[in-house]
Design an enzyme around this catalytic site. Sequence first.
Site, PDB file in Angstrom:
ATOM      1  N   TYR A   1      -6.929  -8.279  12.036  1.00  0.00           N
ATOM      2  CA  TYR A   1      -5.645  -7.987  12.674  1.00  0.00           C
ATOM      3  C   TYR A   1      -5.756  -8.338  14.152  1.00  0.00           C
ATOM      4  CZ  TYR A   1      -4.560  -5.270   8.457  1.00  0.00           C
ATOM      5  OH  TYR A   1      -4.316  -4.875   7.176  1.00  0.00           O
TER       6      TYR A   1
ATOM      7  N   ASN B   1      -6.722   1.627   2.582  1.00  0.00           N
ATOM      8  CA  ASN B   1      -7.445   2.890   2.696  1.00  0.00           C
ATOM      9  C   ASN B   1      -6.992   3.885   1.624  1.00  0.00           C
ATOM     10  OD1 ASN B   1      -8.672   1.778   4.946  1.00  0.00           O
ATOM     11  ND2 ASN B   1      -7.315   2.793   6.412  1.00  0.00           N
TER      12      ASN B   1
ATOM     13  N   GLU C   1      -6.417  -9.055   3.891  1.00  0.00           N
ATOM     14  CA  GLU C   1      -5.598  -8.348   4.886  1.00  0.00           C
ATOM     15  C   GLU C   1      -5.640  -9.167   6.165  1.00  0.00           C
ATOM     16  OE1 GLU C   1      -6.067  -4.149   5.630  1.00  0.00           O
ATOM     17  OE2 GLU C   1      -6.618  -3.783   3.536  1.00  0.00           O
TER      18      GLU C   1
ATOM     19  N   GLU D   1       0.855  -1.193   0.000  1.00  0.00           N
ATOM     20  CA  GLU D   1       0.000   0.000   0.000  1.00  0.00           C
ATOM     21  C   GLU D   1       0.884   1.235   0.000  1.00  0.00           C
ATOM     22  OE1 GLU D   1      -2.967   0.165   3.109  1.00  0.00           O
ATOM     23  OE2 GLU D   1      -3.696   2.124   2.439  1.00  0.00           O
TER      24      GLU D   1
ATOM     25  N   GLN E   1       1.472  -6.025   5.768  1.00  0.00           N
ATOM     26  CA  GLN E   1       1.813  -5.712   4.393  1.00  0.00           C
ATOM     27  C   GLN E   1       3.184  -6.313   4.085  1.00  0.00           C
ATOM     28  OE1 GLN E   1       1.038  -1.550   3.516  1.00  0.00           O
ATOM     29  NE2 GLN E   1      -1.023  -1.673   4.347  1.00  0.00           N
TER      30      GLN E   1
ATOM     31  N   ASN F   1     -12.166  -0.941  -1.104  1.00  0.00           N
ATOM     32  CA  ASN F   1     -11.528  -1.410   0.124  1.00  0.00           C
ATOM     33  C   ASN F   1     -12.342  -0.988   1.338  1.00  0.00           C
ATOM     34  OD1 ASN F   1      -9.079  -2.336   1.740  1.00  0.00           O
ATOM     35  ND2 ASN F   1      -9.285  -0.228   2.461  1.00  0.00           N
ATOM     36  N   GLU F   2     -12.658  -1.939   2.190  1.00  0.00           N
ATOM     37  CA  GLU F   2     -13.281  -1.671   3.501  1.00  0.00           C
ATOM     38  C   GLU F   2     -14.347  -0.580   3.421  1.00  0.00           C
ATOM     39  OE1 GLU F   2     -10.268  -1.087   6.539  1.00  0.00           O
ATOM     40  OE2 GLU F   2      -9.739  -3.215   6.498  1.00  0.00           O
TER      41      GLU F   2
HETATM   42  O1  AHR Z   1      -3.149  -2.456   6.299  1.00  0.00           O
HETATM   43  C1  AHR Z   1      -3.390  -1.232   6.931  1.00  0.00           C
HETATM   44  C2  AHR Z   1      -4.819  -0.749   6.753  1.00  0.00           C
HETATM   45  O2  AHR Z   1      -5.682  -1.624   7.444  1.00  0.00           O
HETATM   46  C3  AHR Z   1      -5.364  -0.757   5.349  1.00  0.00           C
HETATM   47  O3  AHR Z   1      -5.066   0.420   4.654  1.00  0.00           O
HETATM   48  C4  AHR Z   1      -6.847  -0.845   5.577  1.00  0.00           C
HETATM   49  O4  AHR Z   1      -7.508  -1.481   4.520  1.00  0.00           O
HETATM   50  C5  AHR Z   1      -6.973  -1.580   6.884  1.00  0.00           C
HETATM   51  O5  AHR Z   1      -7.839  -0.943   7.753  1.00  0.00           O
END
Ligand code: AHR
Length: 510
Positions: free
Chosen positions: A255, A81, A303, A36, A361, A183-184
């Site tokens: 995450y 994002n 992700e 990203e 990432q 995305n999201e």
């Molecule tokens: O990977 C970091 C961020 O986490 C990404 O930009 C977003 O898609 C997610 O919230």
Amino acid sequence: MSRAVQPASSGRARFTLDPAFRVGTVDPRLFGSFVEHLGRCVYTGLYEPGHPSADANGLRTDVLDLVRELGVTVIRYPGGNFVSGYRWEDSVGPVEERPRRLDPAWRSTETNRFGLSEFMGFLRELGGPAEPMMAVNLGTRGVEDALRLQEYANHPSGTALSDLRRAHGDKEPFGIRLWCLGNEMDGPWQTGHKTAEEYGRLAAETARAMRQLDPDVQLVACGSSGRAMPTFAAWEATVLAETYDLVDYVSLHAYYEELDGDRDSFLASAVDMETFIDAVVATCDHIGARLKSPKKINLSFDEWNVWYQSRTETQAGSLDWPEAPRLLEDNYTVTDAVVLGSLLIALLRHADRVTVACLAQLVNVIAPILTEPGGPAWRQTTFFPFAQASRHGRGEVLDVRVAAPTYPTAKYGDVPLLHATAVRADDGTVTVFAVNRDQARPLPLEVALHGLELSRIAEHTALADADPDARNTLAAPDRVTPHPVTGTTLADGTLTAVLEPLSWNVIRLA
Ligand code: AHR
């Protein structure tokens, strides 16, 4: 937090492997990653003109070498994002004419010195099978822009945009097959955030148009940005009701971090990941059933990682609009690597439906590789489980039903101390991936092998350390690496091993 290991029937973990009982074939795309435009992932991460190791295109060859070793198969780009404010046309053409732009997602200045063409050059330079997974901007943009990007990237020649790509020096089309529809979009932090109804319609319209240009594109609809979102599952159901026939995948993001010193729960993070996967599979299949469709939607876990998000919140508040600031540069411990290994096990255990996954990432930003500007690049602790799983986790996932002692966790109740899976390669070798979640005690393991022609232990390595907080740093880049384990045996159809406390294990049977 103190906890006692319950004395299970024998205090030992067991499971049986039999090639007749399989989960599914591993799609190589399970070992993807993510680049990203965020912090130093691109700038001074994989791209740094003037760095001693940089090639003629400004790519850091020390980083390229590590990415090859990591074994990534697909790379998602350019966000995240970031993509929800992305203007792809800013990132192509002569570098000196490219505009500098504000990136609202990360409050940074985007110089556009690295763009689509440079990213495709990076994949070419890797020289391996890594393919692009390109996201389109459905935050500030929509159908027309997605079509324009697709034409620029993939049409051979003879139209304004394909000829523009050729004029920019990329004679051959990029041939991007896999596309994320935004995305999201469920997240209030997302530029252009939408309701499920709004996004479902836009995703369907964009998917239909992109398929009109190329019926063979593979499309990922945005699922929820996490299982904890208040709209989780309802979001997926609404979006898929609109897009079921038009997309191939729905995305999942997750995450994990250790909070309030609760390491026991952190070590059980894969319980949450597996529950999340099961819930999304159920939601996809529910919509399929309602539509009486024979089609199955697969899962793109595009992700996932350990991310100390609670620390990040204090970082991203600046309005100074820096270029490539240090953001989200988590330095991972042995414990983080064991959790990451367990998350890989969770993905493999669902290889029948999770067929794309991206470790978020790749470089510097919550990444397995760290760099210093003008300085070295090195492997984080989390590098190792990923590289080993990518190398040895190809083939058929065998159905592993663990019988193991459990331990109590605040978040997930009683959890087995063993988390494991096994993959049988085409040549018949079997690799067992196993995590011992016990922080204090070794865990004896017994695996009964049925119908498998295996006669020896080719290798048993473990990632574990007397200091569970040990890390690899600039000063000590090789402090933590996997080490060989002795004493593991294979006799009379039984594999016997002892897993060190808090360890990630790779046991290869030949
Ligand atoms: O990977 C970091 C961020 O986490 C990404 O930009 C977003 O898609 C997610 O919230």
